[in-house]
Design a protein around this motif. Structure first.
Motif, PDB file in Angstrom:
ATOM      1  N   TYR A   5     -30.543   6.404 -26.301  1.00  0.00           N
ATOM      2  CA  TYR A   5     -29.225   6.851 -25.812  1.00  0.00           C
ATOM      3  C   TYR A   5     -29.196   6.933 -24.286  1.00  0.00           C
ATOM      4  O   TYR A   5     -28.260   7.499 -23.728  1.00  0.00           O
ATOM      5  N   TYR A  10     -22.233   9.226 -24.962  1.00  0.00           N
ATOM      6  CA  TYR A  10     -22.148   9.882 -26.277  1.00  0.00           C
ATOM      7  C   TYR A  10     -21.205  11.093 -26.273  1.00  0.00           C
ATOM      8  O   TYR A  10     -20.380  11.256 -27.170  1.00  0.00           O
ATOM      9  N   GLU A  44     -34.589  22.722 -29.928  1.00  0.00           N
ATOM     10  CA  GLU A  44     -33.734  21.758 -30.619  1.00  0.00           C
ATOM     11  C   GLU A  44     -34.260  20.368 -30.275  1.00  0.00           C
ATOM     12  O   GLU A  44     -34.362  19.996 -29.104  1.00  0.00           O
ATOM     13  N   GLY A  46     -33.897  16.449 -30.156  1.00  0.00           N
ATOM     14  CA  GLY A  46     -32.764  15.519 -30.093  1.00  0.00           C
ATOM     15  C   GLY A  46     -31.489  16.283 -29.779  1.00  0.00           C
ATOM     16  O   GLY A  46     -30.459  16.074 -30.393  1.00  0.00           O
ATOM     17  N   GLY A  48     -29.537  16.145 -27.300  1.00  0.00           N
ATOM     18  CA  GLY A  48     -28.468  15.406 -26.632  1.00  0.00           C
ATOM     19  C   GLY A  48     -27.998  16.122 -25.375  1.00  0.00           C
ATOM     20  O   GLY A  48     -28.805  16.567 -24.546  1.00  0.00           O
ATOM     21  N   ARG A  51     -24.848  20.285 -26.863  1.00  0.00           N
ATOM     22  CA  ARG A  51     -23.625  20.737 -27.560  1.00  0.00           C
ATOM     23  C   ARG A  51     -23.800  22.105 -28.199  1.00  0.00           C
ATOM     24  O   ARG A  51     -22.907  22.936 -28.171  1.00  0.00           O
ATOM     25  N   ASP A  66     -35.042  15.904 -25.769  1.00  0.00           N
ATOM     26  CA  ASP A  66     -34.352  14.665 -26.147  1.00  0.00           C
ATOM     27  C   ASP A  66     -35.071  13.486 -25.512  1.00  0.00           C
ATOM     28  O   ASP A  66     -35.735  13.620 -24.479  1.00  0.00           O
ATOM     29  N   TYR A  67     -34.902  12.308 -26.115  1.00  0.00           N
ATOM     30  CA  TYR A  67     -35.507  11.091 -25.560  1.00  0.00           C
ATOM     31  C   TYR A  67     -34.692  10.554 -24.385  1.00  0.00           C
ATOM     32  O   TYR A  67     -35.196   9.809 -23.563  1.00  0.00           O
ATOM     33  N   LEU A  71     -28.793  12.247 -21.053  1.00  0.00           N
ATOM     34  CA  LEU A  71     -28.120  13.280 -21.857  1.00  0.00           C
ATOM     35  C   LEU A  71     -28.700  14.657 -21.536  1.00  0.00           C
ATOM     36  O   LEU A  71     -27.974  15.646 -21.434  1.00  0.00           O
ATOM     37  N   ALA A  90     -38.750  13.678 -24.149  1.00  0.00           N
ATOM     38  CA  ALA A  90     -39.903  13.227 -24.945  1.00  0.00           C
ATOM     39  C   ALA A  90     -39.370  12.652 -26.243  1.00  0.00           C
ATOM     40  O   ALA A  90     -38.210  12.859 -26.602  1.00  0.00           O
ATOM     41  N   SER A  91     -40.264  11.959 -26.942  1.00  0.00           N
ATOM     42  CA  SER A  91     -39.897  11.449 -28.262  1.00  0.00           C
ATOM     43  C   SER A  91     -40.449  12.369 -29.334  1.00  0.00           C
ATOM     44  O   SER A  91     -41.546  12.915 -29.192  1.00  0.00           O
ATOM     45  N   VAL A  92     -39.705  12.496 -30.413  1.00  0.00           N
ATOM     46  CA  VAL A  92     -40.201  13.299 -31.540  1.00  0.00           C
ATOM     47  C   VAL A  92     -41.474  12.694 -32.115  1.00  0.00           C
ATOM     48  O   VAL A  92     -42.284  13.405 -32.722  1.00  0.00           O
ATOM     49  N   ILE A 108     -30.600  18.221 -35.619  1.00  0.00           N
ATOM     50  CA  ILE A 108     -29.244  18.017 -36.134  1.00  0.00           C
ATOM     51  C   ILE A 108     -28.741  16.643 -35.674  1.00  0.00           C
ATOM     52  O   ILE A 108     -28.747  16.359 -34.463  1.00  0.00           O
ATOM     53  N   ARG A 109     -28.320  15.817 -36.613  1.00  0.00           N
ATOM     54  CA  ARG A 109     -27.780  14.488 -36.285  1.00  0.00           C
ATOM     55  C   ARG A 109     -28.806  13.603 -35.593  1.00  0.00           C
ATOM     56  O   ARG A 109     -28.448  12.789 -34.720  1.00  0.00           O
ATOM     57  N   VAL A 110     -30.061  13.765 -35.898  1.00  0.00           N
ATOM     58  CA  VAL A 110     -31.111  12.968 -35.269  1.00  0.00           C
ATOM     59  C   VAL A 110     -31.940  12.228 -36.324  1.00  0.00           C
ATOM     60  O   VAL A 110     -32.341  11.079 -36.107  1.00  0.00           O
TER      61      VAL A 110
HETATM   62  C1  LIG Z   1     -26.276  11.554 -32.553  1.00  0.00           C
HETATM   63  S1  LIG Z   1     -27.126  12.264 -31.195  1.00  0.00           S
HETATM   64  C2  LIG Z   1     -27.154  13.998 -31.638  1.00  0.00           C
HETATM   65  C3  LIG Z   1     -27.304  14.940 -30.482  1.00  0.00           C
HETATM   66  C4  LIG Z   1     -27.274  16.420 -30.848  1.00  0.00           C
HETATM   67  N1  LIG Z   1     -28.303  16.757 -31.805  1.00  0.00           N
HETATM   68  C5  LIG Z   1     -25.903  16.811 -31.375  1.00  0.00           C
HETATM   69  O1  LIG Z   1     -25.783  17.017 -32.599  1.00  0.00           O
HETATM   70  O2  LIG Z   1     -24.972  16.898 -30.579  1.00  0.00           O
HETATM   71  C6  LIG Z   1     -28.790  11.754 -31.484  1.00  0.00           C
HETATM   72  C7  LIG Z   1     -29.751  12.220 -30.419  1.00  0.00           C
HETATM   73  O3  LIG Z   1     -31.080  11.956 -30.863  1.00  0.00           O
HETATM   74  C8  LIG Z   1     -31.842  11.532 -29.756  1.00  0.00           C
HETATM   75  N2  LIG Z   1     -33.012  10.788 -30.229  1.00  0.00           N
HETATM   76  C9  LIG Z   1     -33.025   9.616 -30.913  1.00  0.00           C
HETATM   77  N3  LIG Z   1     -34.293   9.249 -31.178  1.00  0.00           N
HETATM   78  C10 LIG Z   1     -35.101  10.215 -30.657  1.00  0.00           C
HETATM   79  C11 LIG Z   1     -36.516  10.400 -30.591  1.00  0.00           C
HETATM   80  N4  LIG Z   1     -37.366   9.523 -31.114  1.00  0.00           N
HETATM   81  N5  LIG Z   1     -36.979  11.495 -29.974  1.00  0.00           N
HETATM   82  C12 LIG Z   1     -36.137  12.406 -29.423  1.00  0.00           C
HETATM   83  N6  LIG Z   1     -34.798  12.272 -29.434  1.00  0.00           N
HETATM   84  C13 LIG Z   1     -34.281  11.189 -30.054  1.00  0.00           C
HETATM   85  C14 LIG Z   1     -30.867  10.700 -28.940  1.00  0.00           C
HETATM   86  O4  LIG Z   1     -31.294  10.528 -27.603  1.00  0.00           O
HETATM   87  C15 LIG Z   1     -29.576  11.505 -29.089  1.00  0.00           C
HETATM   88  O5  LIG Z   1     -29.421  12.455 -28.075  1.00  0.00           O
END
Ligand SMILES: C[S@@+](CC[C@H](N)C(=O)[O-])C[C@H]1O[C@@H](n2cnc3c(N)ncnc32)[C@H](O)[C@@H]1O
Length: 290
Positions: A5, A10, A44, A46, A48, A51, A66-67, A71, A90-92, A108-110
């Protein structure tokens, strides 16, 4: 493979310029139901643009990870004035934490972007302390719309088949039973699962007042079966390590090797693997070694 992202719009595109007040409100209802209102250290994953930041106000230390650096910078603009917040890029799949240092985690949503769910869950489990809470939302393939489309032959994949479906590159829907098995496999005990966003239908959103939609969803979260497009799960960690007493930067480890880090100017340095990670005030960059 990561759904990147970086530089994305977003926040504006998905939340501000689209009619998503209903989704935002009912997700908050679900989180409030599961989230311990107070605690020591929450993360939290991911997060973003931050929010959901205000939901964590009862916690002593709040980590938004978040990655996407861009964001996270937006999240820092929103919450950076509060000294309890840290922002971690960082990445999960490569979390930069010592074992058992986190008390509460949310994602959430990740999960729908995860090509390797077991690897992500293993990383999350490792950083969680004994007794901690993990709230996981995932996109549910066994939802009413998918069932209807499958019955009418407008969709070739079965919503009842256990395996994940990748409907768009790096966008997955999961079967609740399959996800339950993945959680159990890495040692989570799932206490509750609730369906969320049953009314995610354009025509309903255009006609019913938001309060009515939220009130109906709230009831459905308590009584309906898991056929909504989104499922929230409440999981606990039984047993294991509790290192949540560690403070400050001692909670961090090199995401490459898991070895300890020490502060050197604006970097956290790992003597064991030779990596250096940039720190800018409350912003920790574990995405690429400097
Ligand atoms: C749909 S958004 C949701 C953001 C937030 N959780 C929300 O509900 O508003 C997905 C998020 O996951 C993050 N993401 C995707 N792959 C990831 C990873 N491997 N490690 C960390 N974050 C990741 C993206 O950068 C993005 O900010």
């Amino acid at each position: 493979m990561i759904c990147d992202y970086e530089g994305s719009d977003y926040k504006q595109r998905f939340w501000q310029n689209a009619d998503r007040a209903y989704e935002d409100a009912v997700e908050r209802v679900a989180i409030a139901k599961f989230l311990p209102p107070k605690g020591r250290r929450i993360i939290e994953i991911g997060a973003g643009f931050g929010r959901l930041g205000e939901m964590y106000r009862g916690y002593d230390e709040i980590i938004l990870l978040d990655y996407s650096r861009s964001l996270l910078e937006q999240a820092r603009e929103m919450w950076g004035h509060d000294p309890r917040f840290k922002f971690v890029a960082a990445s999960v799949y490569e979390l930069p934490f010592a074992q058992g240092v986190i008390n509460t985690a949310l994602m959430i949503r990740v999960m729908h972007h995860m090509a390797d769910v077991p690897a992500a869950l293993k990383q999350i489990r490792y950083m969680l302390a004994a007794g901690s809470t993990f709230i996981l939302e995932f996109a549910n393939k066994r939802n009413l719309k998918a069932m209807a489309r499958y019955a009418l032959r407008k969709q070739d994949w079965s919503p009842f088949a256990p395996e994940p479906v990748e409907f768009v590159k790096l966008n997955f829907d999961f079967h609740p039973q399959w996800m339950a098995e993945q959680l159990a496999e890495v040692g989570f005990v799932t206490e509750q699962r609730i369906p969320v966003s049953y009314l995610r239908v354009g025509a309903l959103k255009r006609t019913l007042p938001l309060e009515t939609m939220v009130s109906i969803d709230k009831t459905l979260q308590s009584v309906a079966p898991l056929y909504a497009p989104s499922v929230f799960t409440l999981n606990h960690v039984k047993g294991g390590v509790d290192a949540s007493h560690l403070v400050g930067e001692t909670i961090f480890r090199s995401p490459k090797s898991g070895a300890a880090l020490r502060r050197e100017g604006n970097f956290l340095v790992c003597d064991a693997d030779g990596t250096r990670w940039r720190v800018d005030g409350n912003f920790y960059d574990f995405k690429d070694a400097a």
